[in-house]
Design a protein around this motif. Structure first.
Motif, PDB file in Angstrom:
ATOM      1  N   GLN A   3       0.825  -1.198   0.000  1.00 18.27           N
ATOM      2  CA  GLN A   3       0.000   0.000   0.000  1.00 18.27           C
ATOM      3  C   GLN A   3       0.862   1.251   0.000  1.00 18.27           C
ATOM      4  O   GLN A   3       1.949   1.276   0.584  1.00 18.27           O
ATOM      5  N   LEU A   4       0.342   2.283  -0.641  1.00 21.00           N
ATOM      6  CA  LEU A   4       0.962   3.603  -0.641  1.00 21.00           C
ATOM      7  C   LEU A   4      -0.104   4.606  -0.227  1.00 21.00           C
ATOM      8  O   LEU A   4      -1.207   4.586  -0.789  1.00 21.00           O
ATOM      9  N   VAL A   5       0.224   5.452   0.729  1.00 18.23           N
ATOM     10  CA  VAL A   5      -0.736   6.439   1.221  1.00 18.23           C
ATOM     11  C   VAL A   5      -0.100   7.814   1.187  1.00 18.23           C
ATOM     12  O   VAL A   5       0.865   8.080   1.915  1.00 18.23           O
ATOM     13  N   GLU A   6      -0.653   8.692   0.351  1.00 14.36           N
ATOM     14  CA  GLU A   6      -0.166  10.061   0.246  1.00 14.36           C
ATOM     15  C   GLU A   6      -0.818  10.950   1.297  1.00 14.36           C
ATOM     16  O   GLU A   6      -1.954  10.708   1.703  1.00 14.36           O
ATOM     17  N   ALA A  23       3.611   7.282   2.379  1.00 13.27           N
ATOM     18  CA  ALA A  23       4.007   6.234   3.313  1.00 13.27           C
ATOM     19  C   ALA A  23       3.691   4.866   2.713  1.00 13.27           C
ATOM     20  O   ALA A  23       2.554   4.618   2.288  1.00 13.27           O
ATOM     21  N   ALA A  24       4.682   4.017   2.705  1.00 15.88           N
ATOM     22  CA  ALA A  24       4.511   2.682   2.132  1.00 15.88           C
ATOM     23  C   ALA A  24       4.372   1.635   3.228  1.00 15.88           C
ATOM     24  O   ALA A  24       4.958   1.764   4.304  1.00 15.88           O
ATOM     25  N   ASP A  90      -0.223  24.153 -10.860  1.00 20.18           N
ATOM     26  CA  ASP A  90       0.157  22.941 -10.133  1.00 20.18           C
ATOM     27  C   ASP A  90      -1.038  22.268  -9.460  1.00 20.18           C
ATOM     28  O   ASP A  90      -0.882  21.186  -8.871  1.00 20.18           O
ATOM     29  N   THR A  91      -2.188  22.878  -9.535  1.00 20.40           N
ATOM     30  CA  THR A  91      -3.385  22.304  -8.935  1.00 20.40           C
ATOM     31  C   THR A  91      -3.727  20.969  -9.582  1.00 20.40           C
ATOM     32  O   THR A  91      -3.877  20.883 -10.804  1.00 20.40           O
ATOM     33  N   ALA A  92      -3.815  19.933  -8.753  1.00 23.02           N
ATOM     34  CA  ALA A  92      -4.072  18.590  -9.265  1.00 23.02           C
ATOM     35  C   ALA A  92      -4.158  17.623  -8.088  1.00 23.02           C
ATOM     36  O   ALA A  92      -3.838  17.984  -6.950  1.00 23.02           O
ATOM     37  N   VAL A  93      -4.560  16.404  -8.381  1.00 22.75           N
ATOM     38  CA  VAL A  93      -4.407  15.308  -7.428  1.00 22.75           C
ATOM     39  C   VAL A  93      -3.033  14.691  -7.677  1.00 22.75           C
ATOM     40  O   VAL A  93      -2.697  14.368  -8.825  1.00 22.75           O
ATOM     41  N   TYR A  94      -2.268  14.563  -6.617  1.00 22.99           N
ATOM     42  CA  TYR A  94      -0.904  14.046  -6.723  1.00 22.99           C
ATOM     43  C   TYR A  94      -0.866  12.592  -6.235  1.00 22.99           C
ATOM     44  O   TYR A  94      -1.385  12.281  -5.155  1.00 22.99           O
ATOM     45  N   TYR A  95      -0.218  11.757  -7.031  1.00 28.96           N
ATOM     46  CA  TYR A  95      -0.121  10.333  -6.741  1.00 28.96           C
ATOM     47  C   TYR A  95       1.341   9.904  -6.641  1.00 28.96           C
ATOM     48  O   TYR A  95       2.171  10.342  -7.434  1.00 28.96           O
ATOM     49  N   CYS A  96       1.628   9.031  -5.688  1.00 34.91           N
ATOM     50  CA  CYS A  96       2.937   8.402  -5.672  1.00 34.91           C
ATOM     51  C   CYS A  96       2.805   6.983  -6.228  1.00 34.91           C
ATOM     52  O   CYS A  96       1.711   6.397  -6.218  1.00 34.91           O
ATOM     53  N   GLN A 119      -3.656   6.483  -3.424  1.00 38.87           N
ATOM     54  CA  GLN A 119      -5.000   6.960  -3.741  1.00 38.87           C
ATOM     55  C   GLN A 119      -5.021   8.436  -4.120  1.00 38.87           C
ATOM     56  O   GLN A 119      -6.020   8.928  -4.626  1.00 38.87           O
ATOM     57  N   GLY A 120      -3.935   9.132  -3.865  1.00 36.55           N
ATOM     58  CA  GLY A 120      -3.811  10.524  -4.259  1.00 36.55           C
ATOM     59  C   GLY A 120      -4.121  11.500  -3.141  1.00 36.55           C
ATOM     60  O   GLY A 120      -4.855  11.197  -2.203  1.00 36.55           O
ATOM     61  N   THR A 121      -3.544  12.693  -3.254  1.00 37.12           N
ATOM     62  CA  THR A 121      -3.820  13.779  -2.328  1.00 37.12           C
ATOM     63  C   THR A 121      -4.011  15.059  -3.142  1.00 37.12           C
ATOM     64  O   THR A 121      -3.258  15.324  -4.082  1.00 37.12           O
ATOM     65  N   GLN A 122      -5.026  15.830  -2.782  1.00 35.54           N
ATOM     66  CA  GLN A 122      -5.379  17.020  -3.560  1.00 35.54           C
ATOM     67  C   GLN A 122      -4.493  18.196  -3.183  1.00 35.54           C
ATOM     68  O   GLN A 122      -4.330  18.508  -1.996  1.00 35.54           O
TER      69      GLN A 122
END
Length: 127
Positions: A3-6, A23-24, A90-96, A119-122
């Motif tokens: 899992q990856l959690v932004e 966080a992985a 730069d406004t977007a949902v960011y994903y790792c 899942q992304g962070t806005q």
């Protein structure tokens, strides 16, 4: 389960800074090249930054070069994205994302090369 959690997104003004974290869990990131991507409404997903397993090789597109910095802390199993001089563009949902690899010095630029996504962070930047 991998899992990856932004986290760390939010609403800021143009010129401000933010630091995103990813966080992985389930598997150490020390065996993974890592990347950040973003997607704005109505637009395709865009590559933002990549870092090799070793951490000493990074790559950025021109749109963020000099403003964003990707880093990793394998001991904390966490990836970071420091974003400075933020712009409304730069406004977007960011994903790792992570790509498990045997190669320590390779980074990956394309989304299809990554195996696991958060899942992304806005991030919203107001003018």
């Amino acid at each position: 389960q991998v899992q990856l959690v932004e986290s760390g997104g939010g609403l800021v003004q143009a010129g401000d800074s933010l630091r995103l974290s990813c966080a992985a869990s389930g598997r150490t990131i020390s065996r993974s090249a890592m990347g950040w991507f973003r997607q704005a409404p109505g637009k395709e997903r865009e590559f933002v930054a990549a870092i090799s397993r070793s951490g000493d090789r990074t790559y950025y597109p021109d749109s963020v070069k000099g403003r964003f910095t990707i880093s990793r802390d394998n001991a904390k199993n966490t990836l970071y994205l420091q974003m400075n001089s933020l712009d409304p563009e730069d406004t977007a949902v960011y994903y790792c994302a992570r790509h498990d690899t045997i190669y320590r010095t390779i980074y990956y630029l394309n989304g299809y090369e990554y195996d696991y996504w958060g899942q992304g962070t806005q991030v919203t930047v107001s003018s």
